[in-house]
Design a protein around this motif. Structure first.
Motif, PDB file in Angstrom:
ATOM      1  N   SER A   6       6.260   6.463   1.359  1.00 18.71           N
ATOM      2  CA  SER A   6       5.855   5.983   0.042  1.00 18.71           C
ATOM      3  C   SER A   6       6.908   5.013  -0.474  1.00 18.71           C
ATOM      4  CB  SER A   6       5.759   7.148  -0.952  1.00 18.71           C
ATOM      5  OG  SER A   6       4.974   8.180  -0.425  1.00 18.71           O
ATOM      6  N   VAL A   7       6.455   3.909  -1.023  1.00 13.75           N
ATOM      7  CA  VAL A   7       7.396   2.971  -1.656  1.00 13.75           C
ATOM      8  C   VAL A   7       7.104   2.984  -3.152  1.00 13.75           C
ATOM      9  CG1 VAL A   7       8.248   0.601  -1.716  1.00 13.75           C
ATOM     10  CG2 VAL A   7       7.367   1.554   0.428  1.00 13.75           C
ATOM     11  N   VAL A   8       8.131   3.282  -3.946  1.00 12.98           N
ATOM     12  CA  VAL A   8       7.958   3.384  -5.393  1.00 12.98           C
ATOM     13  C   VAL A   8       8.586   2.166  -6.067  1.00 12.98           C
ATOM     14  CG1 VAL A   8       8.653   4.687  -7.443  1.00 12.98           C
ATOM     15  CG2 VAL A   8       7.864   5.901  -5.394  1.00 12.98           C
ATOM     16  N   ILE A   9       7.803   1.473  -6.890  1.00 12.45           N
ATOM     17  CA  ILE A   9       8.276   0.237  -7.513  1.00 12.45           C
ATOM     18  C   ILE A   9       8.052   0.312  -9.030  1.00 12.45           C
ATOM     19  CG2 ILE A   9       8.168  -2.285  -7.449  1.00 12.45           C
ATOM     20  CD1 ILE A   9       6.165  -0.584  -4.822  1.00 12.45           C
ATOM     21  N   PRO A  10       9.144   0.445  -9.823  1.00 14.64           N
ATOM     22  CA  PRO A  10       8.990   0.443 -11.270  1.00 14.64           C
ATOM     23  C   PRO A  10       8.822  -0.995 -11.766  1.00 14.64           C
ATOM     24  CG  PRO A  10      11.298   0.649 -10.710  1.00 14.64           C
ATOM     25  CD  PRO A  10      10.545   0.603  -9.405  1.00 14.64           C
ATOM     26  N   CYS A  11       7.904  -1.222 -12.694  1.00 16.58           N
ATOM     27  CA  CYS A  11       7.653  -2.593 -13.164  1.00 16.58           C
ATOM     28  C   CYS A  11       7.592  -2.636 -14.678  1.00 16.58           C
ATOM     29  CB  CYS A  11       6.312  -3.103 -12.651  1.00 16.58           C
ATOM     30  SG  CYS A  11       6.085  -2.909 -10.893  1.00 16.58           S
ATOM     31  N   GLU A  38       2.304   3.860   1.622  1.00 14.46           N
ATOM     32  CA  GLU A  38       1.597   3.751   0.352  1.00 14.46           C
ATOM     33  C   GLU A  38       2.562   3.092  -0.631  1.00 14.46           C
ATOM     34  OE1 GLU A  38       0.542   7.524  -1.437  1.00 14.46           O
ATOM     35  OE2 GLU A  38       2.604   8.218  -1.492  1.00 14.46           O
ATOM     36  N   LEU A  39       2.045   2.146  -1.389  1.00 12.20           N
ATOM     37  CA  LEU A  39       2.883   1.472  -2.391  1.00 12.20           C
ATOM     38  C   LEU A  39       2.486   2.014  -3.762  1.00 12.20           C
ATOM     39  CD1 LEU A  39       2.689  -2.280  -1.227  1.00 12.20           C
ATOM     40  CD2 LEU A  39       4.215  -0.474  -0.422  1.00 12.20           C
ATOM     41  N   ILE A  40       3.454   2.602  -4.451  1.00 13.69           N
ATOM     42  CA  ILE A  40       3.153   3.161  -5.770  1.00 13.69           C
ATOM     43  C   ILE A  40       3.857   2.329  -6.836  1.00 13.69           C
ATOM     44  CG2 ILE A  40       3.281   5.199  -7.247  1.00 13.69           C
ATOM     45  CD1 ILE A  40       3.402   6.873  -4.686  1.00 13.69           C
ATOM     46  N   PHE A  41       3.080   1.530  -7.557  1.00 12.61           N
ATOM     47  CA  PHE A  41       3.650   0.722  -8.634  1.00 12.61           C
ATOM     48  C   PHE A  41       3.546   1.511  -9.930  1.00 12.61           C
ATOM     49  CE2 PHE A  41       2.643  -2.369  -5.414  1.00 12.61           C
ATOM     50  CZ  PHE A  41       3.685  -3.282  -5.507  1.00 12.61           C
ATOM     51  N   VAL A  42       4.657   1.563 -10.663  1.00 13.10           N
ATOM     52  CA  VAL A  42       4.619   2.256 -11.943  1.00 13.10           C
ATOM     53  C   VAL A  42       4.818   1.222 -13.044  1.00 13.10           C
ATOM     54  CG1 VAL A  42       5.581   4.110 -13.333  1.00 13.10           C
ATOM     55  CG2 VAL A  42       5.637   4.276 -10.838  1.00 13.10           C
ATOM     56  N   GLN A  60      -8.044  -4.012  -4.390  1.00 19.65           N
ATOM     57  CA  GLN A  60      -8.178  -4.721  -3.117  1.00 19.65           C
ATOM     58  C   GLN A  60      -7.621  -3.941  -1.930  1.00 19.65           C
ATOM     59  OE1 GLN A  60      -6.291  -8.612  -3.304  1.00 19.65           O
ATOM     60  NE2 GLN A  60      -6.969  -8.779  -5.424  1.00 19.65           N
ATOM     61  N   HIS A  61      -6.555  -3.193  -2.169  1.00 20.99           N
ATOM     62  CA  HIS A  61      -5.883  -2.522  -1.051  1.00 20.99           C
ATOM     63  C   HIS A  61      -5.893  -1.008  -1.252  1.00 20.99           C
ATOM     64  CE1 HIS A  61      -4.196  -6.410   0.223  1.00 20.99           C
ATOM     65  NE2 HIS A  61      -4.053  -6.634  -1.078  1.00 20.99           N
ATOM     66  N   ALA A  62      -6.361  -0.317  -0.252  1.00 16.67           N
ATOM     67  CA  ALA A  62      -6.490   1.140  -0.377  1.00 16.67           C
ATOM     68  C   ALA A  62      -5.138   1.830  -0.518  1.00 16.67           C
ATOM     69  CB  ALA A  62      -7.232   1.691   0.832  1.00 16.67           C
ATOM     70  N   ASN A  63      -4.082   1.205   0.019  1.00 21.82           N
ATOM     71  CA  ASN A  63      -2.784   1.893  -0.032  1.00 21.82           C
ATOM     72  C   ASN A  63      -1.876   1.402  -1.165  1.00 21.82           C
ATOM     73  OD1 ASN A  63      -2.304  -0.579   1.108  1.00 21.82           O
ATOM     74  ND2 ASN A  63      -0.709   0.174   2.493  1.00 21.82           N
ATOM     75  N   VAL A  64      -2.434   0.630  -2.080  1.00 26.84           N
ATOM     76  CA  VAL A  64      -1.657   0.204  -3.259  1.00 26.84           C
ATOM     77  C   VAL A  64      -2.145   1.000  -4.467  1.00 26.84           C
ATOM     78  CG1 VAL A  64      -1.118  -1.714  -4.805  1.00 26.84           C
ATOM     79  CG2 VAL A  64      -1.280  -2.104  -2.339  1.00 26.84           C
ATOM     80  N   HIS A  65      -1.224   1.707  -5.113  1.00 20.32           N
ATOM     81  CA  HIS A  65      -1.614   2.532  -6.260  1.00 20.32           C
ATOM     82  C   HIS A  65      -0.863   2.086  -7.500  1.00 20.32           C
ATOM     83  CE1 HIS A  65      -3.534   5.145  -3.382  1.00 20.32           C
ATOM     84  NE2 HIS A  65      -2.422   5.126  -2.666  1.00 20.32           N
ATOM     85  N   THR A  66      -1.495   2.273  -8.629  1.00 21.40           N
ATOM     86  CA  THR A  66      -0.860   1.898  -9.896  1.00 21.40           C
ATOM     87  C   THR A  66      -0.846   3.084 -10.846  1.00 21.40           C
ATOM     88  OG1 THR A  66      -1.712  -0.337  -9.640  1.00 21.40           O
ATOM     89  CG2 THR A  66      -0.947   0.294 -11.835  1.00 21.40           C
ATOM     90  N   GLN A  77      12.676   6.832 -15.720  1.00 16.01           N
ATOM     91  CA  GLN A  77      11.455   7.610 -15.901  1.00 16.01           C
ATOM     92  C   GLN A  77      10.341   7.064 -15.018  1.00 16.01           C
ATOM     93  OE1 GLN A  77      13.602   6.987 -18.201  1.00 16.01           O
ATOM     94  NE2 GLN A  77      13.956   8.974 -19.140  1.00 16.01           N
ATOM     95  N   ALA A  78      10.275   5.723 -14.933  1.00 12.65           N
ATOM     96  CA  ALA A  78       9.243   5.103 -14.106  1.00 12.65           C
ATOM     97  C   ALA A  78       9.427   5.519 -12.647  1.00 12.65           C
ATOM     98  CB  ALA A  78       9.302   3.580 -14.252  1.00 12.65           C
ATOM     99  N   VAL A  79      10.679   5.470 -12.188  1.00 16.51           N
ATOM    100  CA  VAL A  79      10.952   5.877 -10.809  1.00 16.51           C
ATOM    101  C   VAL A  79      10.569   7.345 -10.610  1.00 16.51           C
ATOM    102  CG1 VAL A  79      12.788   6.245  -9.128  1.00 16.51           C
ATOM    103  CG2 VAL A  79      12.759   4.154 -10.483  1.00 16.51           C
ATOM    104  N   SER A  80      10.895   8.187 -11.596  1.00 18.50           N
ATOM    105  CA  SER A  80      10.575   9.615 -11.474  1.00 18.50           C
ATOM    106  C   SER A  80       9.068   9.835 -11.358  1.00 18.50           C
ATOM    107  CB  SER A  80      11.080  10.391 -12.689  1.00 18.50           C
ATOM    108  OG  SER A  80      12.461  10.186 -12.850  1.00 18.50           O
ATOM    109  N   ALA A  81       8.301   9.095 -12.154  1.00 14.68           N
ATOM    110  CA  ALA A  81       6.850   9.259 -12.099  1.00 14.68           C
ATOM    111  C   ALA A  81       6.313   8.868 -10.724  1.00 14.68           C
ATOM    112  CB  ALA A  81       6.196   8.405 -13.180  1.00 14.68           C
ATOM    113  N   GLY A  82       6.854   7.777 -10.173  1.00 18.27           N
ATOM    114  CA  GLY A  82       6.429   7.348  -8.845  1.00 18.27           C
ATOM    115  C   GLY A  82       6.766   8.385  -7.795  1.00 18.27           C
ATOM    116  N   ILE A  83       7.945   8.966  -7.922  1.00 15.21           N
ATOM    117  CA  ILE A  83       8.374  10.004  -6.976  1.00 15.21           C
ATOM    118  C   ILE A  83       7.435  11.210  -7.073  1.00 15.21           C
ATOM    119  CG2 ILE A  83      10.187  11.716  -6.566  1.00 15.21           C
ATOM    120  CD1 ILE A  83      12.218   9.527  -7.263  1.00 15.21           C
ATOM    121  N   ASP A  84       7.091  11.593  -8.301  1.00 14.72           N
ATOM    122  CA  ASP A  84       6.200  12.743  -8.472  1.00 14.72           C
ATOM    123  C   ASP A  84       4.834  12.507  -7.826  1.00 14.72           C
ATOM    124  OD1 ASP A  84       8.155  14.095  -9.806  1.00 14.72           O
ATOM    125  OD2 ASP A  84       7.398  13.658 -11.818  1.00 14.72           O
ATOM    126  N   ALA A  85       4.387  11.267  -7.856  1.00 19.92           N
ATOM    127  CA  ALA A  85       3.060  10.975  -7.316  1.00 19.92           C
ATOM    128  C   ALA A  85       3.084  10.741  -5.804  1.00 19.92           C
ATOM    129  CB  ALA A  85       2.503   9.734  -8.016  1.00 19.92           C
TER     130      ALA A  85
END
Ligand code: UDP
Ligand code: MG
Length: 320
Positions: A6-11, A38-42, A60-66, A77-85
């Motif tokens: 999983s890649v977590v990206i805070p934005c 899986e890319l998890i954008f927060v 568009q992409h099944a493995n990109v999540h927001t 906090q954003a990073v933590s949420a991504g980690i939790d998901a």
């Protein structure tokens, strides 16, 4: 079955860079075909169209999540949420501005496969950052390490890969002021690093103005050290010591010379004495507050690597 990462990206207001970031991360991760990603954008309460852009990529992409926050809660906090998901066997944290090159993820994965549980990125250079930012970051890491009971790696941001067992421990830590890089150091296991060059932001502005940087630095220091609380006890003893010397001097002036002023001896002595006593009392209070504070964090008491029969690691919740 391929392992998943999983890649977590805070934005936060990253509209200017987000298209490039998504493309770049997709191309880097598609290149690493031995793994699933899986890319998890927060979206941390952005006020621009970051959220809309992210949602369209998720379609568009099944493995990109927001994930989206209701307001701006902050980077950690954003990073933590991504980690939790996250569901991957390992989780990579990376900033949306790609100051930390995603190509380094490959080296991180190699080290992870070689048996390390945490692989953090250590910055060799910081291009395009002001001298002030560099100097203040350096000072911050120095002070932090001087005060903290556990070493926190120098020149390291949140760019890192963590094994699932580290991620699970991180999720167990309920503290509200989150200082993730320190928390990960505290968790332990096998940690190592890869070196890389940190480049400048190619677009957009730093979302860490001075005010946020100071807040973050204070969180880091206060969450990892109770030493600031103990300073007053030391000051109390020093000023009591000085008071004692002055006491002797004032009595000497009163008895052995003609220079004394009526009332001066008792006045000075009581001020000095009370000052010292008060500081010591505050210091003792501080000691208790420090203990309450440590308890209130509800950190697990210790972390077992493996159970008796090599079973899953177990966490003891109760304190001594
Ligand atoms: N960020 C966030 N919430 C905030 C501030 C920053 O999610 O309140 C994100 C930001 O979008 C970026 C990362 O945290 O992905 C690091 O921020 P930035 O690049 O502005 O910090 P710097 O590199 O200047 O320290
Ligand atoms: Mg940045």
């Amino acid at each position: 079955m391929k392992k998943m990462i999983s890649v977590v990206i805070p934005c936060f207001n990253e509209s200017e860079v987000i298209d490039f970031t998504v493309e770049e991360l997709l191309s880097v991760t598609n290149g690493l075909s031995d793994y699933r990603f899986e890319l998890i954008f927060v979206n941390d309460g952005s006020s621009d169209d970051t959220e809309a852009k992210l949602l369209s990529y998720s379609k568009q992409h099944a493995n990109v999540h927001t994930l989206s926050f209701s307001r701006n809660f902050g980077h950690q906090q954003a990073v933590s949420a991504g980690i939790d998901a996250s569901r991957g066997d390992a989780v990579v944290l990376i900033d949306a501005d790609l100051q930390d090159p995603p190509q380094v993820i490959e080296q991180m994965i190699e080290k992870w496969q070689a048996g390390y549980d945490v692989v953090y990125g250590t910055r060799l250079h910081r291009d395009g950052e002001s001298t002030f930012k560099r100097a203040s970051a350096k000072l911050f890491y120095k002070v932090l390490n001087r005060l903290s009971e556990i070493p926190i790696p120098l020149d390291t941001g949140d760019f890192r890969l963590m094994d699932r067992q580290v991620v699970e421990q991180l999720k167990e830590m309920p503290e509200k002021t989150r200082f993730i890089r320190g928390m990960v150091s505290w968790i332990g296991f096998n940690q190592t690093y890869v070196e890389y060059e940190r480049s400048a932001r190619f677009a957009g502005e730093s979302k860490y103005p001075l005010r946020k940087m100071i807040r973050f630095a204070l969180d880091g220091i206060l969450s990892f050290s109770v030493k600031p609380l103990k300073i007053s006890i030391l000051m109390g003893f020093i000023s009591s010591g000085v008071a004692f010397l002055l006491l002797i001097y004032s009595i000497y002036v009163r008895l052995a010379t003609d220079e004394w002023v009526s009332g001066w001896t008792s006045l000075v002595d009581s001020i000095l004495f009370m000052g010292g006593v008060q500081l010591i009392a505050i210091g003792i209070l501080g000691e208790y507050v420090a203990r309450i504070y440590n308890e209130a964090k509800h950190r697990p008491l210790y972390i077992l690597k493996k159970g008796l029969d090599g079973e899953h690691s177990e966490t003891r919740q109760e304190s001594e």
